[in-house]
Motif scaffolding. Structure first.
Motif, PDB file in Angstrom:
ATOM      1  N   ARG A  29      26.607  53.474  52.385  1.00  0.00           N
ATOM      2  CA  ARG A  29      27.540  53.811  53.552  1.00  0.00           C
ATOM      3  C   ARG A  29      28.369  52.652  54.176  1.00  0.00           C
ATOM      4  O   ARG A  29      29.399  52.659  54.996  1.00  0.00           O
ATOM      5  N   ALA A  30      27.565  51.649  54.335  1.00  0.00           N
ATOM      6  CA  ALA A  30      27.725  50.291  54.917  1.00  0.00           C
ATOM      7  C   ALA A  30      29.202  49.755  54.761  1.00  0.00           C
ATOM      8  O   ALA A  30      29.975  49.761  55.770  1.00  0.00           O
ATOM      9  N   ARG A  31      29.599  49.485  53.629  1.00  0.00           N
ATOM     10  CA  ARG A  31      30.856  49.122  53.274  1.00  0.00           C
ATOM     11  C   ARG A  31      31.949  50.213  54.054  1.00  0.00           C
ATOM     12  O   ARG A  31      32.951  49.557  54.291  1.00  0.00           O
ATOM     13  N   SER A  32      31.973  51.392  53.582  1.00  0.00           N
ATOM     14  CA  SER A  32      32.973  52.347  54.206  1.00  0.00           C
ATOM     15  C   SER A  32      32.909  52.472  55.624  1.00  0.00           C
ATOM     16  O   SER A  32      33.958  52.756  56.536  1.00  0.00           O
ATOM     17  N   LEU A  33      31.803  51.957  56.403  1.00  0.00           N
ATOM     18  CA  LEU A  33      31.860  51.570  57.970  1.00  0.00           C
ATOM     19  C   LEU A  33      32.063  50.609  58.396  1.00  0.00           C
ATOM     20  O   LEU A  33      32.101  50.312  59.475  1.00  0.00           O
ATOM     21  N   GLY A  34      32.584  49.600  57.292  1.00  0.00           N
ATOM     22  CA  GLY A  34      32.842  48.279  58.134  1.00  0.00           C
ATOM     23  C   GLY A  34      31.669  47.256  58.034  1.00  0.00           C
ATOM     24  O   GLY A  34      31.920  46.402  58.927  1.00  0.00           O
ATOM     25  N   VAL A  35      30.456  47.697  57.480  1.00  0.00           N
ATOM     26  CA  VAL A  35      29.380  46.831  57.771  1.00  0.00           C
ATOM     27  C   VAL A  35      28.966  45.986  56.550  1.00  0.00           C
ATOM     28  O   VAL A  35      29.006  46.466  55.494  1.00  0.00           O
ATOM     29  N   SER A  36      28.881  44.553  56.411  1.00  0.00           N
ATOM     30  CA  SER A  36      28.790  43.955  55.651  1.00  0.00           C
ATOM     31  C   SER A  36      27.407  43.095  55.776  1.00  0.00           C
ATOM     32  O   SER A  36      26.804  43.018  56.979  1.00  0.00           O
ATOM     33  N   PRO A  37      26.436  42.891  54.634  1.00  0.00           N
ATOM     34  CA  PRO A  37      25.287  42.168  54.892  1.00  0.00           C
ATOM     35  C   PRO A  37      25.582  40.864  55.235  1.00  0.00           C
ATOM     36  O   PRO A  37      26.660  40.237  54.863  1.00  0.00           O
ATOM     37  N   VAL A  38      24.808  40.283  56.090  1.00  0.00           N
ATOM     38  CA  VAL A  38      24.873  38.815  56.750  1.00  0.00           C
ATOM     39  C   VAL A  38      24.402  37.781  55.573  1.00  0.00           C
ATOM     40  O   VAL A  38      23.667  38.226  54.663  1.00  0.00           O
ATOM     41  N   GLY A  39      24.621  36.764  55.656  1.00  0.00           N
ATOM     42  CA  GLY A  39      24.333  35.786  54.737  1.00  0.00           C
ATOM     43  C   GLY A  39      22.920  34.895  55.069  1.00  0.00           C
ATOM     44  O   GLY A  39      22.542  35.301  56.011  1.00  0.00           O
ATOM     45  N   ALA A  40      22.434  34.005  54.335  1.00  0.00           N
ATOM     46  CA  ALA A  40      21.299  33.277  54.442  1.00  0.00           C
ATOM     47  C   ALA A  40      21.252  32.485  55.777  1.00  0.00           C
ATOM     48  O   ALA A  40      20.118  32.357  56.222  1.00  0.00           O
ATOM     49  N   ASP A  41      22.379  32.117  56.155  1.00  0.00           N
ATOM     50  CA  ASP A  41      22.513  31.118  57.528  1.00  0.00           C
ATOM     51  C   ASP A  41      22.622  32.137  58.635  1.00  0.00           C
ATOM     52  O   ASP A  41      22.840  31.532  59.844  1.00  0.00           O
ATOM     53  N   SER A  42      22.567  33.333  58.722  1.00  0.00           N
ATOM     54  CA  SER A  42      22.888  34.382  59.802  1.00  0.00           C
ATOM     55  C   SER A  42      21.556  34.127  60.675  1.00  0.00           C
ATOM     56  O   SER A  42      20.343  33.882  60.419  1.00  0.00           O
ATOM     57  N   PRO A  43      21.617  34.028  62.113  1.00  0.00           N
ATOM     58  CA  PRO A  43      20.890  34.127  63.035  1.00  0.00           C
ATOM     59  C   PRO A  43      19.630  35.193  62.971  1.00  0.00           C
ATOM     60  O   PRO A  43      18.435  34.971  63.345  1.00  0.00           O
ATOM     61  N   TYR A  44      20.173  36.066  62.268  1.00  0.00           N
ATOM     62  CA  TYR A  44      19.132  37.394  62.232  1.00  0.00           C
ATOM     63  C   TYR A  44      18.422  37.367  60.891  1.00  0.00           C
ATOM     64  O   TYR A  44      17.363  38.304  60.766  1.00  0.00           O
TER      65      TYR A  44
END
Length: 170
Positions: A29-44
């Protein structure tokens, strides 16, 4: 308990789960809710290890429930094919999109009334809630919670005279 939420302007439904250390979102559901996975350089970090299961991390631009604005931040993305069978059954069996876990519940000092199925969140420097006084006036008993390393909440108990701790899981 299920809470209607708005993720990045899109309606969704999340379980309120004190037994979940972290909040999660169904990756499907993430994509339809406007949520994308973060990249390897993410602070999270690109992945989160929650209770021995590896999850991708996504980033919410906005999470709201009623008048409560939780703002933006990371969220674990749950893949239904993961090894977490209990989580898989909970989300997919009930058609919910995610879970509000202990990370959000503790950050906003949630008070949950399971009888009325209502969650209260403390915002900013609002006036101190007199929960203890109200609870005592209604003949509630105070039992201390302990937040474990896994972020789960436990309470002291005794079974057949043997001391133990029980998981508090809504």
């Amino acid at each position: 308990m299920v809470m209607d939420v708005v993720v990045n302007g899109h309606r969704a439904r999340f379980f309120v789960d004190t037994g979940a250390g972290y909040s999660i979102l169904d990756a499907g559901r993430a994509r339809s809710l406007g949520v994308s996975p973060v990249g390897a350089d993410s602070p999270y970090g690109e992945f989160a290890n929650l209770n021995g299961v590896r999850y991708r991390v996504g980033y919410l631009n906005s999470l709201r429930a009623g008048a409560m604005d939780f703002g933006s931040g990371p969220i674990a993305l749950f893949q239904p094919a993961s090894e977490d069978a209990a989580l898989n059954a909970r989300i997919n069996g009930e058609d919910e999109d995610g879970i509000i876990g202990a990370d959000i519940l503790t950050r906003y000092k949630a008070v949950i009334n399971c009888y009325t199925k209502t969650v209260f969140f403390k915002t900013g420097s609002s006036e101190q809630l007199h929960i203890a006084r109200f609870a005592a006036s209604q003949s509630f008993k105070r039992v201390p919670l302990r937040e474990e390393v896994s972020r789960a909440f436990t309470v002291p108990a005794s079974i057949n005279g043997h001391p133990c701790r029980l998981l508090l899981d809504t």
